[in-house]
Design a protein around this motif. Structure first.
Motif, PDB file in Angstrom:
ATOM      1  N   GLU A  52       1.026  -1.086   0.044  1.00 23.32           N
ATOM      2  CA  GLU A  52      -0.116   0.014   0.099  1.00 23.32           C
ATOM      3  C   GLU A  52       1.016   1.279   0.157  1.00 23.32           C
ATOM      4  OE1 GLU A  52      -4.319   0.884   0.018  1.00 23.32           O
ATOM      5  OE2 GLU A  52      -3.306  -0.990   1.268  1.00 23.32           O
ATOM      6  N   LEU A  53       0.790   1.947  -1.159  1.00 27.48           N
ATOM      7  CA  LEU A  53       1.828   3.151  -1.255  1.00 27.48           C
ATOM      8  C   LEU A  53       0.957   4.361  -0.660  1.00 27.48           C
ATOM      9  CD1 LEU A  53       3.440   2.751  -4.762  1.00 27.48           C
ATOM     10  CD2 LEU A  53       4.636   2.607  -2.577  1.00 27.48           C
ATOM     11  N   ARG A  54       1.767   5.403   0.111  1.00 28.76           N
ATOM     12  CA  ARG A  54       0.838   6.303   0.586  1.00 28.76           C
ATOM     13  C   ARG A  54       0.753   7.306  -0.251  1.00 28.76           C
ATOM     14  NH1 ARG A  54       4.172   8.233   5.093  1.00 28.76           N
ATOM     15  NH2 ARG A  54       5.529   6.447   5.822  1.00 28.76           N
ATOM     16  N   ALA A  72       7.204  -5.657  -7.794  1.00 29.15           N
ATOM     17  CA  ALA A  72       6.028  -5.155  -8.202  1.00 29.15           C
ATOM     18  C   ALA A  72       5.239  -5.737  -9.276  1.00 29.15           C
ATOM     19  CB  ALA A  72       5.786  -3.846  -8.071  1.00 29.15           C
ATOM     20  N   ASP A  73       4.113  -6.186  -9.092  1.00 29.62           N
ATOM     21  CA  ASP A  73       3.166  -6.824 -10.067  1.00 29.62           C
ATOM     22  C   ASP A  73       2.097  -5.951 -10.729  1.00 29.62           C
ATOM     23  OD1 ASP A  73       2.420  -8.768 -12.156  1.00 29.62           O
ATOM     24  OD2 ASP A  73       1.541 -10.213 -10.636  1.00 29.62           O
ATOM     25  N   THR A  74       0.791  -6.251 -10.313  1.00 28.87           N
ATOM     26  CA  THR A  74      -0.342  -5.333 -11.035  1.00 28.87           C
ATOM     27  C   THR A  74      -0.569  -4.379  -9.843  1.00 28.87           C
ATOM     28  OG1 THR A  74      -1.742  -7.014  -9.583  1.00 28.87           O
ATOM     29  CG2 THR A  74      -1.462  -7.273 -11.690  1.00 28.87           C
ATOM     30  N   ILE A  75      -0.730  -3.247 -10.440  1.00 24.32           N
ATOM     31  CA  ILE A  75      -0.839  -1.876  -9.587  1.00 24.32           C
ATOM     32  C   ILE A  75      -2.392  -1.335  -9.740  1.00 24.32           C
ATOM     33  CG2 ILE A  75      -0.310   0.413  -9.404  1.00 24.32           C
ATOM     34  CD1 ILE A  75       2.430  -0.735 -11.211  1.00 24.32           C
ATOM     35  N   THR A  76      -2.906  -1.119  -8.747  1.00 29.86           N
ATOM     36  CA  THR A  76      -4.391  -0.726  -8.901  1.00 29.86           C
ATOM     37  C   THR A  76      -4.480   0.495  -7.839  1.00 29.86           C
ATOM     38  OG1 THR A  76      -4.827  -2.291  -7.105  1.00 29.86           O
ATOM     39  CG2 THR A  76      -5.534  -2.798  -9.278  1.00 29.86           C
ATOM     40  N   ARG A  77      -5.382   1.653  -8.461  1.00 29.01           N
ATOM     41  CA  ARG A  77      -5.319   2.733  -7.777  1.00 29.01           C
ATOM     42  C   ARG A  77      -6.622   2.504  -6.750  1.00 29.01           C
ATOM     43  NH1 ARG A  77      -3.878   8.654  -9.726  1.00 29.01           N
ATOM     44  NH2 ARG A  77      -4.493   9.671  -7.715  1.00 29.01           N
ATOM     45  N   GLN A  78      -6.296   3.066  -5.647  1.00 32.01           N
ATOM     46  CA  GLN A  78      -7.460   2.845  -4.514  1.00 32.01           C
ATOM     47  C   GLN A  78      -8.183   4.080  -4.411  1.00 32.01           C
ATOM     48  OE1 GLN A  78      -7.284  -0.631  -4.407  1.00 32.01           O
ATOM     49  NE2 GLN A  78      -7.964  -0.314  -2.593  1.00 32.01           N
ATOM     50  N   PRO A  79      -9.668   3.870  -4.222  1.00 32.12           N
ATOM     51  CA  PRO A  79     -10.310   5.195  -3.630  1.00 32.12           C
ATOM     52  C   PRO A  79      -9.905   5.922  -2.466  1.00 32.12           C
ATOM     53  CG  PRO A  79     -11.816   3.127  -3.526  1.00 32.12           C
ATOM     54  CD  PRO A  79     -10.477   2.695  -4.031  1.00 32.12           C
ATOM     55  N   THR A  80      -9.312   5.168  -1.811  1.00 30.77           N
ATOM     56  CA  THR A  80      -9.004   5.807  -0.357  1.00 30.77           C
ATOM     57  C   THR A  80      -7.709   6.551  -0.584  1.00 30.77           C
ATOM     58  OG1 THR A  80      -7.804   3.677   0.028  1.00 30.77           O
ATOM     59  CG2 THR A  80      -9.781   4.108   0.996  1.00 30.77           C
ATOM     60  N   LEU A  81      -7.384   7.146  -1.852  1.00 29.25           N
ATOM     61  CA  LEU A  81      -6.042   7.866  -1.934  1.00 29.25           C
ATOM     62  C   LEU A  81      -4.834   7.096  -1.778  1.00 29.25           C
ATOM     63  CD1 LEU A  81      -7.036  11.208  -0.551  1.00 29.25           C
ATOM     64  CD2 LEU A  81      -6.868  10.723  -2.852  1.00 29.25           C
ATOM     65  N   THR A  82      -4.649   5.742  -1.668  1.00 31.10           N
ATOM     66  CA  THR A  82      -3.473   5.017  -1.753  1.00 31.10           C
ATOM     67  C   THR A  82      -3.437   4.403  -3.038  1.00 31.10           C
ATOM     68  OG1 THR A  82      -4.474   3.436  -0.582  1.00 31.10           O
ATOM     69  CG2 THR A  82      -3.268   5.064   0.903  1.00 31.10           C
ATOM     70  N   PRO A 110       4.966  15.447   3.591  1.00 34.29           N
ATOM     71  CA  PRO A 110       4.115  16.060   4.840  1.00 34.29           C
ATOM     72  C   PRO A 110       2.678  15.933   4.804  1.00 34.29           C
ATOM     73  CG  PRO A 110       4.693  17.575   3.159  1.00 34.29           C
ATOM     74  CD  PRO A 110       5.294  16.456   2.726  1.00 34.29           C
ATOM     75  N   ALA A 111       2.286  15.554   3.699  1.00 31.93           N
ATOM     76  CA  ALA A 111       0.653  15.450   3.622  1.00 31.93           C
ATOM     77  C   ALA A 111       0.351  14.342   4.190  1.00 31.93           C
ATOM     78  CB  ALA A 111       0.109  15.409   2.372  1.00 31.93           C
ATOM     79  N   THR A 112       1.169  13.110   3.850  1.00 25.78           N
ATOM     80  CA  THR A 112       0.649  11.931   4.424  1.00 25.78           C
ATOM     81  C   THR A 112       1.408  11.359   5.900  1.00 25.78           C
ATOM     82  OG1 THR A 112       2.485  10.968   3.022  1.00 25.78           O
ATOM     83  CG2 THR A 112      -0.213  10.974   2.246  1.00 25.78           C
TER      84      THR A 112
END
Lengths: 316, 170
Positions: free
Chosen positions: A204-206, A235-245, A296-298
């Motif tokens: 989970e990337l910040r 790293a394999d498949t990458i999905t963008r989460q609705p939770t900003l990660t 700083p944001a995260t």
């Protein structure tokens, strides 16, 4: 013997009551209770037996295991063919592998002759049920093993020491859903790797805009429980989460179901990014971490294993 | 219960636990492992009755709890109940054909795994995942059923007494 059914039911009630008491005490008490001592005691008694049995039956177990892996002869041929191609590919990549291995050596300070002290250990038992992914190794408190020490193989990160008995220690594998490892990419993007059992790991990337591509190497983060710079997977498949990660599926380097010899890092390597800037980390605030990535944001993102413990890996 | 019989039961349970942790847990056929300890507890209960069943279930479960990472007492509770029920079931059966323990072990494995998972989930353990649960429960039950005849024959041969003679396989 137990003909009297009333007496029988009384004993049953007593045993169930004992179970519930144990569950309550252990659930609330945590580490400090007498139950922790009981756990260590059991491991101290059973550990040597497991070691003895393992020494005798390991070859049989390995043989059976390979049968289970392959299934049938057709599969075997297919697997060998695949392995052949893989080996050919590996041969081509040998130079790269050597470079990576040198890099790991350098990171761990093993080649420099100072710094990291790695204790080899043999796996003597696995977790007895289908819910937990732990292993037991034949090294314990007597060999200098302590809780939260990082465990590796030549391929990459295995996990961390969960519990230590006299002669054995239990290791929580990275693939256990309870496991959370502070991780970073080569470009210093930070995140958290968690286990999914036999399915690939999740990173989970910040930063939602973090630059990550399929094939990127995921390493342990330089702060936190684990020693920094140890490869975890690709790293394999990458999905963008609705939770900003950003969620990345990670294929681990280590084959966790076939572990045999692992290394326990007793002393962290010196002169690596893993060494904390300050000798004693202040209050457990992730923002205080010497982070090369300006995020700083995260900064307040909760991340269990990233929380700096008092001094888990004294540098040197 | 004679000391001899007690020792035999302990020996069975310790052996099962050692084989479970050192051999079976490494096999991992299709991502699940059999539960030999449960099979032994059920077989002990089917030959020895509810008293033997619940005590050996409690003991074996507690030992497994101590060697695992989850909350202490969970498997002790589950296996104790399974042992008791298996012992009760035995009283209602005239003869124990080999299919009885096989059938019972299959049901007990599934029920035990689901109960254990439910307790884990109740205590907030993140390791329980419904999709993986179905697969591992089905496979574990299947493996346990296959193991049962061997374990049952061994248990009834070594711990079966004269009054159990007519309950043996056959």
């Amino acid at each position: 013997m137990y003909r009297d059914s009333r007496r029988l039911r009384l004993i049953l009630a007593l045993l169930i009551l004992t179970s519930f008491t144990l569950i309550t005490v252990d659930y609330r008490g945590g580490e400090g209770t007498a139950l922790a001592g009981l756990r260590r005691g059991a491991a101290t008694v059973v550990g040597p037996m497991q070691r003895a049995v393992t020494r005798v039956v390991r070859p049989i177990g390995n043989a059976l295991s390979s049968v289970g892996d392959l299934g049938s002869l057709t599969d075997q041929v297919e697997d060998l063919r695949k392995e052949n191609a893989e080996l050919r590919n590996q041969l081509r990549q040998a130079e790269d592998v050597r470079r990576r291995s040198d890099e790991l050596d350098r990171l761990l300070g093993a080649s420099g002759g100072r710094g990291a002290e790695i204790l080899p250990a043999t796996v003597i038992a696995d977790s007895p049920n289908n819910f937990e992914w732990t292993i037991t190794v034949d090294r314990g408190a007597r060999d200098g093993v302590r809780e939260d020490m990082t465990v590796i193989t030549g391929d990459g990160l295995v996990g961390r020491v969960l519990e230590v008995a006299g002669f054995t220690a239990q290791v929580l594998l990275v693939i256990d859903p309870q496991s959370a490892v502070g991780a970073r990419l080569a470009n210093a993007q930070r995140g958290l790797v968690s286990g999914n059992g036999l399915d690939p790991l999740t990173l989970e990337l910040r930063e939602p805009d973090a630059a990550v591509a399929k094939g990127d190497v995921v390493l342990t983060s330089d702060s936190g429980t684990y020693i920094g710079g140890i490869p975890i997977g690709v790293a394999d498949t990458i999905t963008r989460q609705p939770t900003l990660t950003k969620r990345v599926s990670v294929t681990p380097y280590v084959r966790y179901t076939a572990l045999d010899i692992v290394g326990i890092i007793l002393t962290a390597p010196r002169d690596t990014p893993a060494a904390p800037v300050r000798p004693t980390p202040p209050a457990p605030s992730p923002a205080a971490r010497p982070s090369p990535a300006p995020t700083p944001a995260t900064a307040g993102t909760p991340s269990p294993s990233l929380t700096p413990s008092p001094s888990p890996t004294p540098a040197g | 219960m004679t000391a001899n019989r007690f020792l035999t039961i302990c020996l069975f349970l310790i052996t099962a636990l050692l084989v479970q942790t050192t051999v079976l847990s490494r096999l991992d056929f299709l991502g699940a492992q059999p539960d030999l300890v449960l099979v032994v507890v059920v077989c002990l209960a089917l030959t020895g009755g509810p008293g033997v069943g619940m005590v050996s279930g409690f003991g074996a479960g507690l030992l497994q709890d101590l060697l695992s990472d989850h909350t202490l007492g969970l498997l002790a509770l589950v296996l104790c109940c399974i042992g008791y029920v298996a012992g009760i079931v035995r009283a209602y059966l005239d003869r124990l054909a080999i299919t009885t323990p096989m059938l019972f072990v299959g049901v007990a494995t599934a029920a035990g795994a689901v109960a254990f998972a439910a307790l884990l989930a109740l205590l907030g353990d993140p390791r329980v995942r419904p999709d993986a649960l179905v697969r591992s429960v089905t496979l574990a039950s299947l493996y346990d059923v296959v193991l049962t005849p061997f374990v049952f024959v061994a248990v009834s041969a070594l711990s079966g007494r004269t009054d159990d003679a007519d309950r043996r396989v056959g």
